[in-house]
Design a protein around this motif. Structure first.
Motif, PDB file in Angstrom:
ATOM      1  N   ALA A  40     199.714 132.508  41.721  1.00  0.00           N
ATOM      2  CA  ALA A  40     198.912 132.371  40.506  1.00  0.00           C
ATOM      3  C   ALA A  40     199.250 131.103  39.722  1.00  0.00           C
ATOM      4  O   ALA A  40     198.893 130.992  38.553  1.00  0.00           O
ATOM      5  CB  ALA A  40     199.140 133.615  39.636  1.00  0.00           C
ATOM      6  N   THR A  43     196.491 129.439  37.742  1.00  0.00           N
ATOM      7  CA  THR A  43     196.070 130.267  36.578  1.00  0.00           C
ATOM      8  C   THR A  43     197.061 130.108  35.427  1.00  0.00           C
ATOM      9  O   THR A  43     196.661 129.930  34.276  1.00  0.00           O
ATOM     10  CB  THR A  43     195.990 131.759  36.993  1.00  0.00           C
ATOM     11  N   LEU A  84     189.276 130.338  32.741  1.00  0.00           N
ATOM     12  CA  LEU A  84     189.900 130.984  33.904  1.00  0.00           C
ATOM     13  C   LEU A  84     188.833 131.317  34.956  1.00  0.00           C
ATOM     14  O   LEU A  84     189.061 131.144  36.153  1.00  0.00           O
ATOM     15  CB  LEU A  84     190.628 132.268  33.479  1.00  0.00           C
ATOM     16  N   LEU A  87     188.110 128.258  36.812  1.00  0.00           N
ATOM     17  CA  LEU A  87     189.198 127.965  37.764  1.00  0.00           C
ATOM     18  C   LEU A  87     189.060 128.846  39.003  1.00  0.00           C
ATOM     19  O   LEU A  87     189.154 128.374  40.128  1.00  0.00           O
ATOM     20  CB  LEU A  87     190.548 128.224  37.097  1.00  0.00           C
ATOM     21  N   TRP A  88     188.859 130.143  38.710  1.00  0.00           N
ATOM     22  CA  TRP A  88     188.829 131.099  39.837  1.00  0.00           C
ATOM     23  C   TRP A  88     187.578 130.918  40.712  1.00  0.00           C
ATOM     24  O   TRP A  88     187.630 131.117  41.908  1.00  0.00           O
ATOM     25  CB  TRP A  88     188.860 132.535  39.303  1.00  0.00           C
ATOM     26  N   HIS A  92     190.923 127.789  43.309  1.00  0.00           N
ATOM     27  CA  HIS A  92     192.165 128.130  42.580  1.00  0.00           C
ATOM     28  C   HIS A  92     193.284 127.241  43.081  1.00  0.00           C
ATOM     29  O   HIS A  92     194.147 127.647  43.875  1.00  0.00           O
ATOM     30  CB  HIS A  92     192.454 129.636  42.811  1.00  0.00           C
ATOM     31  N   ASP A  93     193.238 125.966  42.592  1.00  0.00           N
ATOM     32  CA  ASP A  93     194.269 125.014  43.049  1.00  0.00           C
ATOM     33  C   ASP A  93     194.676 124.138  41.881  1.00  0.00           C
ATOM     34  O   ASP A  93     194.135 124.236  40.773  1.00  0.00           O
ATOM     35  CB  ASP A  93     193.744 124.185  44.202  1.00  0.00           C
ATOM     36  N   ALA A  97     192.726 123.218  38.368  1.00  0.00           N
ATOM     37  CA  ALA A  97     193.425 123.625  37.131  1.00  0.00           C
ATOM     38  C   ALA A  97     193.554 122.465  36.174  1.00  0.00           C
ATOM     39  O   ALA A  97     193.304 122.598  34.970  1.00  0.00           O
ATOM     40  CB  ALA A  97     194.791 124.207  37.473  1.00  0.00           C
TER      41      ALA A  97
END
Lengths: 163, 660
Positions: A40, A43, A84, A87-88, A92-93, A97
């Protein structure tokens, strides 16, 4: 005297062992969550800075129930949620981010949510005080009226002790 | 109006018919205007013999001033009710104006031809009705008719029996007793009085005017009544025989009226020997005077009570009886009583009472200087009730069961004695109870069935029967005009009700014994009067009910609930107008409502306390306290934030869904 000191020492020892036990208790879940944390990481990279108002509230809020922390945290989190989601959904990297965190719109939204909670927190006491003043006055009037009716119906002696 | 037909005119006096018990006024018979009548207005302290009036009112006898009726009337000159006895007017004159009045002595012939026959006939008629006259004396004798030859015996019902009799006309035992305590007596007492009257007529006045009552009694004891009254006068042997027979000191030996009629018919009997009690070999000195005979000693000691107690307690008295009088048996009996000491503080007095009863068995009961015949105690109680010392003494007599002790020492009994014993035992029971409806007041009304209630509140009224009570109280209440504080029931009224209305039971009087609880006491008064109203009527007593309603203000104030009080006041006023005491009781004495009121009051107290606590908290700033405000504000903030967060979540989610 000696027995008193012994008891005190015992208490300190117990407190120390509890502390150690608590640290050990936290260490194991943290170790278990470490892989999750690695996964995560993007995140956390986005949420960490954007949740800054919540961290500030957590530091400032010394109340037992931590209402301020919850209030700021919930609104702050809800406003961080679009970032978020971006991002997701976009990957998700680390690069995504950094792109998300670099977007000032996300910063504005996150801090707007946290700030709003802070503003409500600051504005609420005078409002509640005003409300209670009115409520108190009305309730007192009602109670006095009820007491007068009782005294009218049962006489002054009704204020005496109930048998 | 008396008996619905006799009117008495207060403006027209008839002094000829005055009696020591009252004054005479002209009266008129509304049903028979031709008959001349008069009303004897009894003095308030007199106790007319109502039972005798009832019996004698049916009698039409030429030789007796017999009553026609008795009743109670408001007597304007005194502004009070008085008992009035109606008699027919006599056309004649009274023999003597006063008991000690003098007149022309009667000859023996006139006595035996004109006086004695009608008197004997009258007394026989009275005897047939079981009524004793007990007022046979010269100043109560009338001579009527054109030539003044018709002898009429005066009235005998306006006062207690024997109350105004001179000691000369009373038997020894009756003369020893208190005038009010002589009792109705027996026919033999009237026969004795007839004998004494004859001596008076022969002497032209009192036979022994120079002697006082004590000396006269002692003279009769020491010489015998006949010898004492006749003294040194000389009468014919026939008259002496009559006088000996009539004035015989032993009632059993005294002539009967039949024997007098035989004497009048000319039959002469052998003269009876007067048996005087034996004289002692050695005299006993009492109050500085030497006494030699048992009855004489008893009489002297009863007049010197303290000295008598000393002699009895020291044993000197029983020693004198054994050695001086030579009566071993009676001496031993007195000594026996002396030896029994129960620790009763009245023991020395009771010892002397018993000793005197042993010395003079036929004499009156004697106690601390007071002497009463067995049947005289009720009359004495009625007549002397207002004399505090005497009342206390009479109460002591009843409390110490003196009549029972005295009866035990009598050789003769009989149904009458048993009846009195039972009565005095009952009075003793009432006396021992201190509450309302009991005590000496109850004894007063139990012992005297026709006695008027002595309550100070009823002083202007003559309430003799229970059905006369409420009408009197109604008039009393009407006189107060609604502003009085008269309580209506005091110890006398309660005792009067208890004695005259036995159906009411004794429980009803218990509530009256609450001097500190005015409401309960007055409620008890109301309940008692309501019960009397149920028993005797009248159905409506508006003034009394209204007065009671005013007096019951504390009862109404006893209810806590103000609106109910207002309702109750309205209800009481409505009930008062109807005049029903029972309805007033129902309105005020509902236990269910009383319980509900008390319960409601207790709940109101609890609620009041809770309200006060909440008011105190609010006034102390329980809601507006800064800490409380801060705490609540932070809670509100948290809740609002949570709601806003949910909205934002939902909005975000919606945008994401629609962006696809």
């Amino acid at each position: 005297m000696a027995s008193g000191q012994g008891a005190a020492k015992g208490k300190v020892a117990k407190r120390g062992s509890a502390k150690r036990g608590g640290a050990a208790g936290l260490l194991l879940p943290l170790l278990a969550l470490a892989p999750l944390g690695y996964l995560a990481w993007p995140t956390l990279l986005v949420a960490g800075p954007l949740m800054a108002p919540t961290l500030a509230a957590a530091v400032v809020d010394r109340s037992r129930r931590r209402h301020l922390t919850y209030a700021v945290g919930l609104l702050n989190l809800s406003c961080v949620l679009p970032a978020l989601l971006r991002l997701w959904t976009q990957g998700h990297d680390r690069a995504t981010a950094l792109a998300v965190i670099g977007d000032p719109e996300n910063w504005l939204l996150a801090f707007l949510g946290g700030g709003l909670a802070w503003l409500v927190h600051l504005a609420m006491p005078p409002l509640v005080a005003a409300y209670y003043a009115v409520r108190s006055r009305d309730r007192l009037a009602e109670l006095h009226k009820r007491r007068q009716i009782l005294e009218k119906n049962w006489g002054e002696e009704v204020s005496g002790p109930a048998e | 109006m008396i008996a619905g037909r006799f009117r008495v005119d207060p403006a027209k006096r008839l002094p000829l018919f005055d009696q020591p018990s009252g004054m005479a006024y002209l009266a008129s018979d509304q049903k028979n205007a031709s008959e001349a009548v008069f009303g004897l207005v009894c003095r308030p302290e007199m106790q007319p013999r109502r039972d005798a009036v009832i019996k004698l009112s049916r009698l039409r006898l030429a030789g007796l001033l017999a009553p026609r009726a008795i009743g109670t009337l408001h007597w304007a000159p005194d502004d009070a009710e008085r008992e009035i006895v109606i008699f027919p007017q006599l056309q004649g004159k009274r023999l003597a104006e006063r008991p000690d009045g003098r007149f022309e002595p009667f000859s023996e012939t006139r006595l035996s031809r004109e006086v004695l026959p009608p008197l004997v006939s009258t007394l026989k008629e009275l005897g047939a009705l079981y009524v004793t006259h007990r007022a046979i004396r010269a100043d109560n004798l009338f001579f009527c008719g054109a030539d003044g030859q018709d002898v009429v015996l005066g009235e005998c019902v306006s006062a207690l029996p024997g109350l105004f009799q001179p000691v000369a006309c009373e038997t020894i035992e009756s003369g020893q007793a208190l005038p009010s305590g002589r009792g109705a007596g027996r026919r033999t007492d009237d026969v004795y009085a007839l004998g004494a009257l004859l001596v008076t007529l022969l002497c032209g006045g009192p036979p022994l005017p120079d002697l006082d009552d004590d000396e006269l009694v002692l003279r009769k004891i020491t010489r015998g009544s006949c010898a004492a009254l006749v003294d040194s006068r000389r009468f014919s042997s026939a008259v002496m025989e009559l006088l000996r027979g009539l004035l015989c000191d032993d009632p059993k030996e005294r002539w009967s009226l039949d024997e007098v009629q035989l004497w009048l018919a000319g039959r002469r009997m052998s003269p009876r020997q007067v048996l005087l009690p034996p004289r002692a070999q050695r005299a006993i000195t009492i109050s500085g005077r030497r006494r030699e005979m048992d009855r004489e000693v008893a009489q002297a000691l009863s007049r010197s009570w303290a000295e008598g107690v000393e002699l009895a307690v020291s044993g000197e008295l029983d020693g004198w009886v054994r050695r001086g009088l030579g009566d071993e048996e009676r001496g031993k009996r007195i000594a026996g009583y002396r030896a029994i000491s129960t620790g009763n503080p009245l023991e020395p007095d009771l010892l002397l009472t018993r000793a005197l009863a042993i010395l003079d068995p036929g004499g009156p009961m004697r106690f601390k200087g007071l002497a009463l015949r067995l049947d005289g105690l009720p009359g004495a109680l009625a007549q002397d009730y207002d004399n505090e010392d005497r009342r206390k003494l009479l109460a002591e007599i009843l409390a110490s069961r003196l009549p029972a002790h005295w009866i035990e020492l009598q050789s003769s009994g009989g149904a009458e004695v048993i009846a009195y014993k039972k009565l005095y035992e009952a009075l003793n029971g009432h006396l021992g109870h201190p509450g309302f409806g009991f005590g000496i007041e109850r004894c007063l009304y139990e012992a005297n069935p026709g006695l008027a209630c002595r309550s100070p509140g009823l002083a202007r009224f003559r309430v003799c029967q229970i059905d006369e009570l409420l009408p009197a109280l109604e008039r009393l209440a009407a006189g107060q005009g609604g502003g009085g504080t008269q309580e209506f029931v005091d110890r006398h009224v309660a005792a009067f009700c208890a004695a005259r209305a036995k159906d009411l039971g004794s429980e009803i009087y218990k509530g009256l014994d609450q001097p500190d609880d005015l409401a309960s006491r007055r409620m008890a008064v109301l309940k008692l009067l309501a019960e009397v109203q149920k028993l005797t009527g009248p159905a409506s007593l508006p003034n009394l009910t209204r007065a009671m309603a005013l007096l019951l203000e504390p009862v109404i104030q006893g209810f806590h609930n103000r609106p109910y009080r207002e309702e109750l006041i309205a209800e009481v006023e409505a009930t008062a107008a109807k005049g029903s005491l029972s309805q007033l009781v129902e309105a005020l004495d509902d236990p269910k409502i009383q319980r509900g009121d008390q319960l409601g009051f207790e709940q109101a107290q609890v609620l009041h306390r809770e309200l006060t606590q909440e008011i105190d908290l609010l006034e102390a700033g329980a809601l507006t306290d800064p800490a409380h405000v801060r705490r609540t504000a932070s809670q509100v903030t948290a809740v609002l934030s949570a709601l806003a967060a949910v909205l934002v979540f939902v909005a975000t989610a919606a945008l994401e869904v629609f962006s696809f």
